[in-house]
Scaffold this motif. Sequence first.
Motif, PDB file in Angstrom:
ATOM      1  N   SER A 129     -10.546 -15.349-100.852  1.00  0.00           N
ATOM      2  CA  SER A 129      -9.741 -14.431-100.472  1.00  0.00           C
ATOM      3  C   SER A 129      -9.421 -14.666 -98.983  1.00  0.00           C
ATOM      4  N   SER A 130      -8.157 -13.455 -98.536  1.00  0.00           N
ATOM      5  CA  SER A 130      -7.727 -13.794 -96.910  1.00  0.00           C
ATOM      6  C   SER A 130      -8.886 -12.868 -96.220  1.00  0.00           C
ATOM      7  N   ALA A 131      -9.797 -12.121 -97.001  1.00  0.00           N
ATOM      8  CA  ALA A 131     -10.921 -10.967 -95.992  1.00  0.00           C
ATOM      9  C   ALA A 131     -11.536 -12.598 -95.825  1.00  0.00           C
ATOM     10  N   ALA A 132     -12.057 -12.786 -96.899  1.00  0.00           N
ATOM     11  CA  ALA A 132     -13.465 -14.155 -96.911  1.00  0.00           C
ATOM     12  C   ALA A 132     -12.461 -14.884 -95.899  1.00  0.00           C
ATOM     13  N   SER A 133     -11.623 -15.901 -96.048  1.00  0.00           N
ATOM     14  CA  SER A 133     -11.377 -16.807 -95.361  1.00  0.00           C
ATOM     15  C   SER A 133     -11.777 -16.189 -93.764  1.00  0.00           C
ATOM     16  N   ALA A 134     -11.788 -15.392 -93.277  1.00  0.00           N
ATOM     17  CA  ALA A 134     -11.542 -14.801 -92.136  1.00  0.00           C
ATOM     18  C   ALA A 134     -13.389 -15.636 -91.283  1.00  0.00           C
ATOM     19  N   ILE A 135     -14.204 -15.353 -92.257  1.00  0.00           N
ATOM     20  CA  ILE A 135     -15.164 -15.425 -92.107  1.00  0.00           C
ATOM     21  C   ILE A 135     -15.869 -16.313 -91.144  1.00  0.00           C
ATOM     22  N   PRO A 136     -15.600 -17.457 -91.532  1.00  0.00           N
ATOM     23  CA  PRO A 136     -15.728 -18.760 -90.175  1.00  0.00           C
ATOM     24  C   PRO A 136     -15.290 -18.543 -88.989  1.00  0.00           C
ATOM     25  N   VAL A 137     -13.982 -18.034 -88.647  1.00  0.00           N
ATOM     26  CA  VAL A 137     -13.517 -17.983 -87.425  1.00  0.00           C
ATOM     27  C   VAL A 137     -14.488 -16.307 -87.169  1.00  0.00           C
ATOM     28  N   THR A 138     -14.660 -15.108 -87.390  1.00  0.00           N
ATOM     29  CA  THR A 138     -16.430 -14.747 -86.973  1.00  0.00           C
ATOM     30  C   THR A 138     -17.547 -15.718 -86.578  1.00  0.00           C
ATOM     31  N   ALA A 139     -17.994 -15.982 -87.578  1.00  0.00           N
ATOM     32  CA  ALA A 139     -19.256 -16.951 -87.745  1.00  0.00           C
ATOM     33  C   ALA A 139     -19.505 -17.360 -86.110  1.00  0.00           C
ATOM     34  N   SER A 140     -18.133 -18.076 -85.691  1.00  0.00           N
ATOM     35  CA  SER A 140     -18.343 -19.104 -84.592  1.00  0.00           C
ATOM     36  C   SER A 140     -18.153 -18.359 -83.835  1.00  0.00           C
ATOM     37  N   LEU A 141     -17.654 -16.657 -83.345  1.00  0.00           N
ATOM     38  CA  LEU A 141     -17.659 -16.452 -82.571  1.00  0.00           C
ATOM     39  C   LEU A 141     -19.262 -15.521 -82.100  1.00  0.00           C
ATOM     40  N   LEU A 142     -19.387 -15.224 -82.988  1.00  0.00           N
ATOM     41  CA  LEU A 142     -21.163 -14.797 -82.432  1.00  0.00           C
ATOM     42  C   LEU A 142     -21.705 -15.246 -82.233  1.00  0.00           C
ATOM     43  N   GLY A 143     -21.545 -16.728 -82.727  1.00  0.00           N
ATOM     44  CA  GLY A 143     -22.659 -18.246 -82.462  1.00  0.00           C
ATOM     45  C   GLY A 143     -22.315 -18.859 -80.635  1.00  0.00           C
ATOM     46  N   TYR A 144     -20.987 -18.497 -80.517  1.00  0.00           N
ATOM     47  CA  TYR A 144     -20.519 -18.962 -79.339  1.00  0.00           C
ATOM     48  C   TYR A 144     -20.778 -17.592 -77.828  1.00  0.00           C
ATOM     49  N   ILE A 145     -21.291 -16.461 -78.690  1.00  0.00           N
ATOM     50  CA  ILE A 145     -21.839 -15.158 -77.880  1.00  0.00           C
ATOM     51  C   ILE A 145     -23.304 -15.810 -77.468  1.00  0.00           C
ATOM     52  N   LEU A 146     -24.289 -15.689 -78.777  1.00  0.00           N
ATOM     53  CA  LEU A 146     -25.346 -16.722 -78.917  1.00  0.00           C
ATOM     54  C   LEU A 146     -25.489 -17.800 -77.807  1.00  0.00           C
ATOM     55  N   GLY A 147     -25.221 -18.662 -78.154  1.00  0.00           N
ATOM     56  CA  GLY A 147     -25.414 -20.245 -77.540  1.00  0.00           C
ATOM     57  C   GLY A 147     -24.605 -19.956 -76.080  1.00  0.00           C
ATOM     58  N   SER A 148     -23.756 -19.222 -76.353  1.00  0.00           N
ATOM     59  CA  SER A 148     -23.506 -19.043 -74.359  1.00  0.00           C
ATOM     60  C   SER A 148     -24.585 -18.585 -73.714  1.00  0.00           C
ATOM     61  N   TYR A 149     -25.381 -17.054 -73.975  1.00  0.00           N
ATOM     62  CA  TYR A 149     -26.202 -16.741 -72.967  1.00  0.00           C
ATOM     63  C   TYR A 149     -27.519 -18.060 -73.498  1.00  0.00           C
ATOM     64  N   LEU A 150     -27.816 -18.440 -74.003  1.00  0.00           N
ATOM     65  CA  LEU A 150     -29.112 -19.138 -74.259  1.00  0.00           C
ATOM     66  C   LEU A 150     -29.189 -20.062 -72.955  1.00  0.00           C
ATOM     67  N   ASN A 151     -27.595 -20.769 -73.471  1.00  0.00           N
ATOM     68  CA  ASN A 151     -27.353 -22.229 -72.569  1.00  0.00           C
ATOM     69  C   ASN A 151     -27.032 -21.578 -71.457  1.00  0.00           C
ATOM     70  N   SER A 152     -26.737 -20.965 -70.518  1.00  0.00           N
ATOM     71  CA  SER A 152     -26.378 -19.593 -69.439  1.00  0.00           C
ATOM     72  C   SER A 152     -27.467 -19.937 -68.936  1.00  0.00           C
ATOM     73  N   THR A 153     -28.690 -19.359 -69.801  1.00  0.00           N
ATOM     74  CA  THR A 153     -30.176 -18.938 -69.051  1.00  0.00           C
ATOM     75  C   THR A 153     -31.035 -20.160 -68.962  1.00  0.00           C
ATOM     76  N   LEU A 154     -30.673 -21.285 -69.886  1.00  0.00           N
ATOM     77  CA  LEU A 154     -31.057 -22.555 -68.899  1.00  0.00           C
ATOM     78  C   LEU A 154     -30.144 -23.166 -68.155  1.00  0.00           C
ATOM     79  N   ALA A 155     -28.889 -22.879 -68.079  1.00  0.00           N
ATOM     80  CA  ALA A 155     -28.589 -23.817 -67.079  1.00  0.00           C
ATOM     81  C   ALA A 155     -29.207 -23.235 -65.379  1.00  0.00           C
ATOM     82  N   ASP A 156     -29.075 -21.432 -65.564  1.00  0.00           N
ATOM     83  CA  ASP A 156     -29.702 -21.105 -64.059  1.00  0.00           C
ATOM     84  C   ASP A 156     -31.115 -21.442 -63.741  1.00  0.00           C
ATOM     85  N   LEU A 157     -32.241 -21.869 -64.806  1.00  0.00           N
ATOM     86  CA  LEU A 157     -33.134 -22.123 -64.568  1.00  0.00           C
ATOM     87  C   LEU A 157     -33.504 -23.698 -64.110  1.00  0.00           C
ATOM     88  N   LYS A 158     -33.029 -24.081 -64.958  1.00  0.00           N
ATOM     89  CA  LYS A 158     -32.917 -25.887 -65.234  1.00  0.00           C
ATOM     90  C   LYS A 158     -32.226 -26.649 -64.578  1.00  0.00           C
TER      91      LYS A 158
END
Length: 466
Positions: free
Chosen positions: A61-90
């Motif tokens: 359905s149209s609603a279900a088809s939006a889930i990959p976009v939302t999943a990618s953006l939620l991954g963006y949030i987590l990856g940005s924070y974890l890797n940025s902490t790595l950037a500041d430390l290492k």
Amino acid sequence: MKKGAGSGSGAELISRLDRIPIWPFGSTVLWVIGMGFLVAFYDITNVSFALPKIAGYFHLSSAASAIPVTASLLGYILGSYLNSTLADLKGRRTAIISATILFTVGSLATTFSFSYGWLIVWRFVTGMGIGAEIAAISTYIGEMAPAPVRGRYTGMANIWSFTGLAVVPFVALGLLTHFSWGWRGMFFVGALAGLTLIWAFRIPESPRWLIAHDRLAEAEAVIQNGEARAEKKLGKSLPAPVLLADETHEQKFPTSALFRPPYLGRWLLLFFVWVFMYLSDYAWLGMAPTLLVDKGYSLASSTLFLLVTGIGYPIGAILSAWFGDRFERKYSILVGIVVYALSLAAFGLFPSGATIVIAGFILSVALVFFFPLLYALTAESFPTQARATGVSLTDGIGHVGGALAPIFTLAIYAAFGHTGFLMAFMYMALTAIICAILLPFGVAATRKSLEVVHHEPADSVGVVSQ
């Protein structure tokens, strides 16, 4: 600990870097970060073009088809924070390499996903890599570029990133309209980012990060190399450095450094700026093809419209590089956002083919004009010890707005019936205007050393002296 201002101090080294009037670190560095940006931004929007085909393949359905976009953006949030902490430390280079590996693996695995559940999982992983890459590169380019040209080279790096956006419709038109497996090919192209790893190990570490971690000899070697390159290119000696106030580098966990004045206020302001920006931007980038198809245009026609409007992306990036250091950045950003919002309103009010192309072209120019400057302003607002983390906690977590954007857009479109198309685009315009209203309260950092910015409150300087 705080470094003194004597010979060989961090302050002296930064003063030597910031006196250089050109980019001093060679084309390989710009190529590596440029290609990283290009593929990351390509991966942001390729899924929106592939969604109609994915929905058909998995019977969604149209609603279900939006889930990959939302999943990618939620991954963006987590990856940005974890890797940025790595950037500041290492280190910034380590973070760029790890981010590239992450979204290369995610894109390759998405290509060969044979269930919708696994496609969502791997789009989440890809999103982690995209968020990690954008935060790491934004921090890196801001620290490597000398103060007089920081806006210009942030803009130049983003010529690559928005070229990545511009090529998506071309790739989609070539693959999606001719091959049943075309949506898989869209994701495979993103996996080619892994090729940049061949050169990524050769780029220098940020001298600002090295100084913050008490590695002055390594920082001096990087700056000496830059000075030699600059003098050779200019054909003359560099001007004498003007000694600046040193930055205090406390060895704390990066996130904790942001929860005290003046950084707490800067973080809150930029967090809301990015939330409202992404509520608008991702509604446009993520849902425009779907809205145009539902409006009655064919997938080929809507893709062709967005292909033509995408020509504005590299033009906007060139303008961003040209004007990046001429006027105070926060006001240049504000002007760009207002033009972008007016174009969105025109898109919704007059949805004919000609208006879609004209308004979409102006929108694309404006979007890519202000986005690099907003990335630069964000990185400039935080201290070296937590700069990457600051980017992740504003731009990165701000992607909550991006994750909600397709949901809000589809809900508004459905709720307003025959005026749903108009109201969806008015929603995009309104959220952008709210972002513009917040901007004047940010710091004024154009052509200033990053170390100077951290001793100043937000101000209202509108034009930068040359």
